[in-house]
Design an enzyme around this catalytic site. Structure first.
Site, short mmCIF file in Angstrom:
data_model
loop_
_atom_site.label_atom_id
_atom_site.label_comp_id
_atom_site.label_asym_id
_atom_site.label_seq_id
_atom_site.Cartn_x
_atom_site.Cartn_y
_atom_site.Cartn_z
N ARG A 123 0.81 -1.23 0.00
CA ARG A 123 0.00 0.00 0.00
C ARG A 123 0.84 1.28 0.00
NH1 ARG A 123 -2.81 -3.60 3.32
NH2 ARG A 123 -4.85 -4.17 2.48
N LYS A 144 2.19 11.32 -11.08
CA LYS A 144 1.26 10.48 -11.85
C LYS A 144 1.97 9.19 -12.23
CE LYS A 144 -1.92 13.73 -14.11
NZ LYS A 144 -2.44 14.15 -15.43
N GLU A 186 7.70 18.04 -24.85
CA GLU A 186 7.15 18.35 -23.53
C GLU A 186 7.85 19.55 -22.90
OE1 GLU A 186 4.55 17.21 -22.10
OE2 GLU A 186 4.18 15.11 -22.59
N LYS A 228 6.26 22.94 -14.18
CA LYS A 228 5.39 21.84 -13.77
C LYS A 228 5.28 21.78 -12.25
CE LYS A 228 4.01 17.13 -14.41
NZ LYS A 228 4.11 15.90 -15.21
N GLU A 238 -5.14 17.17 -9.88
CA GLU A 238 -5.80 17.56 -11.12
C GLU A 238 -7.30 17.79 -10.95
OE1 GLU A 238 -6.03 15.97 -15.69
OE2 GLU A 238 -4.13 15.71 -14.65
N ARG A 242 -4.18 21.88 -12.80
CA ARG A 242 -3.20 20.93 -13.34
C ARG A 242 -3.59 20.40 -14.71
NH1 ARG A 242 0.04 16.05 -10.21
NH2 ARG A 242 0.99 15.16 -12.07
N ASN A 246 -2.08 19.19 -19.75
CA ASN A 246 -2.49 18.24 -20.78
C ASN A 246 -2.62 18.87 -22.16
OD1 ASN A 246 -2.69 15.97 -19.05
ND2 ASN A 246 -4.70 16.64 -18.34
N HIS A 249 -2.68 16.66 -25.26
CA HIS A 249 -2.82 15.26 -24.87
C HIS A 249 -4.15 14.63 -25.28
CE1 HIS A 249 0.79 16.19 -22.70
NE2 HIS A 249 0.86 14.99 -22.17
N HIS A 253 -3.01 11.46 -27.09
CA HIS A 253 -3.23 10.12 -26.55
C HIS A 253 -4.01 9.26 -27.54
CE1 HIS A 253 -2.56 10.97 -21.97
NE2 HIS A 253 -1.44 10.92 -22.66
N HIS A 266 5.77 9.27 -27.62
CA HIS A 266 4.82 10.09 -26.88
C HIS A 266 4.92 11.57 -27.25
CE1 HIS A 266 2.26 11.49 -23.63
NE2 HIS A 266 3.22 12.30 -23.23
#
Length: 367
Positions: A123, A144, A186, A228, A238, A242, A246, A249, A253, A266
């Site tokens: 955990r 993330k 990026e 960032k 987010e 935040r 993206n 994206h 994506h 990417h």
């Protein structure tokens, strides 16, 4: 050595940037709070491990740490539940305990996978990012972590902050040119969303960045990470701000998914997505020159801004519907208002999205 602080109260951590700093990795692990009595797990991939893993293991062992390593196949396909299970088996077999840590030695795929392992083993145990690509300056900061599902990218994951990010610029020297370009997508993205001067600086210094000139690259990574870090510090999970990270994206994506996560890197897909977002901005009333300026900036870094003709419109739309940014029947786009400023736009009409997709294919070749 450059240091940036990610301010998240009890989850705050430093980003350390410099040349040759992995020589002191044992001391940095101690600074991060990892006790020598607990085993460390290094996760790397088949491209990076032959270059840096042995030296990293040796330096950690010289500092008193017990180390076990797991090397995954290089590439986006390794961000899977099957590979996740294999790494978990290594962690359990090695006897990692609650004071152990996972070290991610590699690019974004390694960081995302290793971070998800760290977030879910017992955990949650310690996590340290050692990015070896330019692209990972973005993915290694902010917490993330995730694996992919065949239907969607990063759908299975968590928000889980590292204890430290250690960015040794010497590891970037081994990057092939295509990976350099992908990473710089990026970097300039951070300027496009929040720092007009930095975006233009990237265009003006494109030759130095593509050549991995140390001073220019060090500054670019420091500024990109700082932008960032500021956004993450304001909105860690987010819920609002935040989302601006993206930019590109939503379409990007989908481009990755349609290509099976293997056709475009990417950053290349995100570059196409940023061009698409600027094109969408023009359709929503912003200046057409914003699109032209965005394409000019991306092209200076030798990045693609067009969709391949064979990419089906329906396939791209369908991939968008499976993205995390699709909720309550609406697709969220980050739309530029000008260079260095963006807006979060919900509920763009599907007909408008289709126009953007068609024009991204019609206005020229993809490369």
């Amino acid at each position: 050595m450059r240091r940036i602080h990610v301010d998240l109260d009890k989850r705050s951590y430093p980003i350390v940037i410099g040349s040759g700093i992995l020589e002191g990795i044992a001391g940095l692990c101690a600074e991060a709070g990892f006790p020598v009595r607990s085993p460390l797990l290094i996760v790397s991939d088949s491209a990076v491990a032959p270059l840096y893993l042995s030296d990293l293991e040796s330096r950690l062992k010289a500092g008193g740490y017990t180390v076990v390593s797991h090397v995954i196949p290089s590439g986006e396909a390794s961000k899977s539940l099957a590979v996740y299970e294999e790494v978990m088996t290594t962690a359990i077999s090695a006897g990692l305990d609650r004071s152990s840590a996972v070290l991610a030695l590699g690019g974004g795929v390694v960081g995302d996978l290793a971070g998800f392992v760290a977030a879910t083993y017992m955990r949650g145990i310690g996590f340290l990012q050692i990015p070896t690509t330019i692209l990972a300056h973005d993915s290694s900061v902010g917490g993330k972590v995730a694996v992919n599902h065949p239907l969607a990218k990063n759908m299975i994951g968590a928000f889980y902050q590292p204890k430290m990010v250690v960015y040794d610029l010497n590891t970037l020297k081994s990057l092939p040119p295509r990976q350099v370009r992908s990473g710089l997508a990026e970097v300039i993205k951070h300027g496009l969303i929040l720092d007009r001067d930095f975006a233009y600086w990237c265009r003006d210094h494109a030759a130095e960045l593509l050549a991995l000139e140390p001073e220019a690259l060090g500054y670019a990574l420091e500024r990109g990470c700082a932008i960032k870090a500021d956004v993450v510090g304001e909105d860690e999970r987010e819920h609002g701000l935040r989302a601006i990270l993206n930019l590109g994206h939503t379409i990007g994506h989908a481009v990755e998914a349609v290509g099976g996560y293997g056709t475009f890197l990417h950053g290349e897909a995100i570059s196409i997505g940023m061009a698409g977002s600027a094109l969408l901005a023009a359709k929503l009333g912003r200046s057409r020159s914003l699109y032209e300026e965005t394409v000019s900036m991306l092209s200076s870094l030798e990045l693609p801004t067009r969709l391949p003709a064979e990419y089906g419109e329906e396939d791209i739309i369908d991939a968008m519907m499976h993205d995390k940014k699709f909720k309550e029947g609406l697709i969220t786009f980050i739309v530029p208002d000008e260079i260095g400023a963006v807006s979060i736009v919900n509920g763009v009409e599907e007909s408008t999205i289709r126009e953007v997709i068609r024009q991204l294919k019609e206005e020229g070749n993809p490369w």
